[in-house]
Motif scaffolding. Sequence first.
Motif, PDB file in Angstrom:
ATOM      1  N   ASN A   1       0.869  -1.168   0.000  1.00  0.00           N
ATOM      2  CA  ASN A   1       0.000   0.000   0.000  1.00  0.00           C
ATOM      3  C   ASN A   1       0.917   1.231   0.000  1.00  0.00           C
ATOM      4  N   SER A   2       0.968   1.910  -1.135  1.00  0.00           N
ATOM      5  CA  SER A   2       1.976   2.962  -1.304  1.00  0.00           C
ATOM      6  C   SER A   2       1.736   4.153  -0.371  1.00  0.00           C
ATOM      7  N   ALA A   3       0.464   4.433  -0.065  1.00  0.00           N
ATOM      8  CA  ALA A   3       0.181   5.568   0.827  1.00  0.00           C
ATOM      9  C   ALA A   3       0.756   5.292   2.222  1.00  0.00           C
ATOM     10  N   ASP A   4       0.548   4.064   2.707  1.00  0.00           N
ATOM     11  CA  ASP A   4       1.118   3.682   4.015  1.00  0.00           C
ATOM     12  C   ASP A   4       2.638   3.748   3.991  1.00  0.00           C
ATOM     13  N   PHE A   5       3.175   3.306   2.866  1.00  0.00           N
ATOM     14  CA  PHE A   5       4.639   3.271   2.759  1.00  0.00           C
ATOM     15  C   PHE A   5       5.213   4.684   2.786  1.00  0.00           C
ATOM     16  N   ILE A   6       4.601   5.564   2.044  1.00  0.00           N
ATOM     17  CA  ILE A   6       5.066   6.953   2.002  1.00  0.00           C
ATOM     18  C   ILE A   6       4.924   7.597   3.384  1.00  0.00           C
ATOM     19  N   ASP A   7       3.813   7.314   4.070  1.00  0.00           N
ATOM     20  CA  ASP A   7       3.646   7.829   5.438  1.00  0.00           C
ATOM     21  C   ASP A   7       4.794   7.379   6.334  1.00  0.00           C
ATOM     22  N   PHE A   8       5.133   6.111   6.191  1.00  0.00           N
ATOM     23  CA  PHE A   8       6.222   5.557   7.006  1.00  0.00           C
ATOM     24  C   PHE A   8       7.543   6.272   6.702  1.00  0.00           C
ATOM     25  N   LEU A   9       7.812   6.480   5.418  1.00  0.00           N
ATOM     26  CA  LEU A   9       9.059   7.166   5.043  1.00  0.00           C
ATOM     27  C   LEU A   9       9.102   8.583   5.619  1.00  0.00           C
ATOM     28  N   GLU A  10       7.962   9.226   5.608  1.00  0.00           N
ATOM     29  CA  GLU A  10       7.916  10.606   6.103  1.00  0.00           C
ATOM     30  C   GLU A  10       8.190  10.667   7.603  1.00  0.00           C
ATOM     31  N   ILE A  11       7.818   9.611   8.317  1.00  0.00           N
ATOM     32  CA  ILE A  11       8.175   9.527   9.745  1.00  0.00           C
ATOM     33  C   ILE A  11       9.672   9.256   9.870  1.00  0.00           C
ATOM     34  N   LEU A  12      10.098   8.266   9.107  1.00  0.00           N
ATOM     35  CA  LEU A  12      11.463   7.748   9.227  1.00  0.00           C
ATOM     36  C   LEU A  12      12.535   8.798   8.915  1.00  0.00           C
ATOM     37  N   LYS A  13      12.224   9.684   7.987  1.00  0.00           N
ATOM     38  CA  LYS A  13      13.266  10.601   7.492  1.00  0.00           C
ATOM     39  C   LYS A  13      13.802  11.536   8.570  1.00  0.00           C
ATOM     40  N   LYS A  14      13.049  11.707   9.639  1.00  0.00           N
ATOM     41  CA  LYS A  14      13.530  12.562  10.735  1.00  0.00           C
ATOM     42  C   LYS A  14      14.620  11.869  11.547  1.00  0.00           C
ATOM     43  N   TYR A  15      14.772  10.561  11.347  1.00  0.00           N
ATOM     44  CA  TYR A  15      15.640   9.794  12.242  1.00  0.00           C
ATOM     45  C   TYR A  15      16.892   9.220  11.597  1.00  0.00           C
ATOM     46  N   THR A  16      16.908   9.114  10.284  1.00  0.00           N
ATOM     47  CA  THR A  16      18.098   8.542   9.640  1.00  0.00           C
ATOM     48  C   THR A  16      18.354   9.180   8.276  1.00  0.00           C
ATOM     49  N   LYS A  17      19.612   9.136   7.869  1.00  0.00           N
ATOM     50  CA  LYS A  17      19.989   9.706   6.567  1.00  0.00           C
ATOM     51  C   LYS A  17      19.882   8.649   5.473  1.00  0.00           C
ATOM     52  N   GLU A  18      19.867   7.377   5.914  1.00  0.00           N
ATOM     53  CA  GLU A  18      19.911   6.306   4.924  1.00  0.00           C
ATOM     54  C   GLU A  18      19.211   5.070   5.470  1.00  0.00           C
ATOM     55  N   VAL A  19      18.510   4.338   4.601  1.00  0.00           N
ATOM     56  CA  VAL A  19      17.863   3.095   5.033  1.00  0.00           C
ATOM     57  C   VAL A  19      17.663   2.178   3.822  1.00  0.00           C
ATOM     58  N   ASP A  20      17.817   0.880   4.059  1.00  0.00           N
ATOM     59  CA  ASP A  20      17.530  -0.120   3.029  1.00  0.00           C
ATOM     60  C   ASP A  20      16.274  -0.867   3.461  1.00  0.00           C
ATOM     61  N   ILE A  21      15.272  -0.885   2.611  1.00  0.00           N
ATOM     62  CA  ILE A  21      13.996  -1.493   3.001  1.00  0.00           C
ATOM     63  C   ILE A  21      13.671  -2.690   2.120  1.00  0.00           C
ATOM     64  N   MET A  22      13.487  -3.820   2.794  1.00  0.00           N
ATOM     65  CA  MET A  22      13.134  -5.069   2.128  1.00  0.00           C
ATOM     66  C   MET A  22      11.616  -5.180   2.090  1.00  0.00           C
ATOM     67  N   LEU A  23      11.073  -5.345   0.889  1.00  0.00           N
ATOM     68  CA  LEU A  23       9.626  -5.488   0.745  1.00  0.00           C
ATOM     69  C   LEU A  23       9.277  -6.967   0.730  1.00  0.00           C
ATOM     70  N   GLU A  24       8.343  -7.350   1.573  1.00  0.00           N
ATOM     71  CA  GLU A  24       7.962  -8.764   1.657  1.00  0.00           C
ATOM     72  C   GLU A  24       6.539  -8.907   1.142  1.00  0.00           C
ATOM     73  N   CYS A  25       6.439  -9.226  -0.154  1.00  0.00           N
ATOM     74  CA  CYS A  25       5.132  -9.298  -0.798  1.00  0.00           C
ATOM     75  C   CYS A  25       5.012 -10.582  -1.590  1.00  0.00           C
ATOM     76  N   LYS A  26       3.785 -11.044  -1.714  1.00  0.00           N
ATOM     77  CA  LYS A  26       3.545 -12.229  -2.534  1.00  0.00           C
ATOM     78  C   LYS A  26       3.979 -11.977  -3.980  1.00  0.00           C
TER      79      LYS A  26
END
Length: 311
Positions: free
Chosen positions: A256-281
């Motif tokens: 769900n891209s909207a949820d994902f973008i929301d998560f990134l917007e939270i995350l960006k305050k805390y780190t300069k870099e992140v690798d995210i593994m997507l676990e989807c069927k």
Amino acid sequence: MKVKLGYVSLSLSLPPFKTLNYTNYQKLADKGLDKLDQVIIYNFHNLREILKYNYANEVFFYRLNHHLIPLATHPKVTFDYIKKYQKHWLEIGILIKKYQIRTDTHPDQYCVLNSPSKETVKSSIEILKYNQNIFKAMKIDGKVILHIGGKYSSKEEAIKRFISNFKKLDKSLQNIIMLENDDKVFNVKDVLEVCEELKIPMVLDYHHYICNNENEDIRDYLPRILNTWKGKLIPKMHFSSPKSIKEKRSHSEYINSADFIDFLEILKKYTKEVDIMLECKAKDEALFRLIREIKYKTNYKFINQTTFILQ
DNA sequence: ACGCGTCAAGTACTC
DNA sequence: GAGTACTTGACGCGT
């Protein structure tokens, strides 16, 4: 924040890996090892193709299928899966390094380091060693992502047992292990505390956090989670979307891209870099679809197909 | 060609 | 107590 996305194990555009289970192996009698050899050779070939495919599509973060070598840790099947295939391991390792693909593994549910059963712990260690052996053979710095394990009526005792068993492992084995919060028992707080004590990185699984939390705000934990990675590696996280409201623990086909973008917007305050593994069927298709939607919905700046920067 | 039962292993949950 | 989900569903057999 720079974000790199990855996917797990199989590409929908390429054939799957082959397996050979013990029952069928036994049925083949003296031809069993030949068949096993064929399967392994095929899987090496398949993995090389997947790595080439990843590079062609600019995917630089990938989780290995840990059934690459079927029966590798089966107590009743002993065969040489390292030296005999040294050429293949090196070839794979060279591709991974050449393409600069971050590679990890995630054993299945049978690797339970905190089990009260000595046999289960022993076989779990064998699984960990298998992972270590293949990383060594490939000459890459791969990591194994583990869960704490079972609860066995007392979470506290279960955690104590994990820590105690972990400390008994060889240092070289300890060094490749990272812990992930799970969707039922060990939540973000539990796993974070263990990681802090053992000084190992914590992989935040955001979907598991949604399934298993005590109403804590993830913002309160992000600084500490990210701190477990300090001076080591680029932080790694897992993200997936629930299949439905009813089956919220199951993984959905896509993100769900909207949820994902929301998560990134939270995350960006805390780190300069992140690798995210997507676990989807839908595996890599889910990754590519998510990217299309991010490009449409945001102004994130793409460095390549799967890596982008958000301000 | 396709559908179905089976698969080494652990744990926790539902019915 | 049997069935199921987790996970990376694939294999072999019977039709």
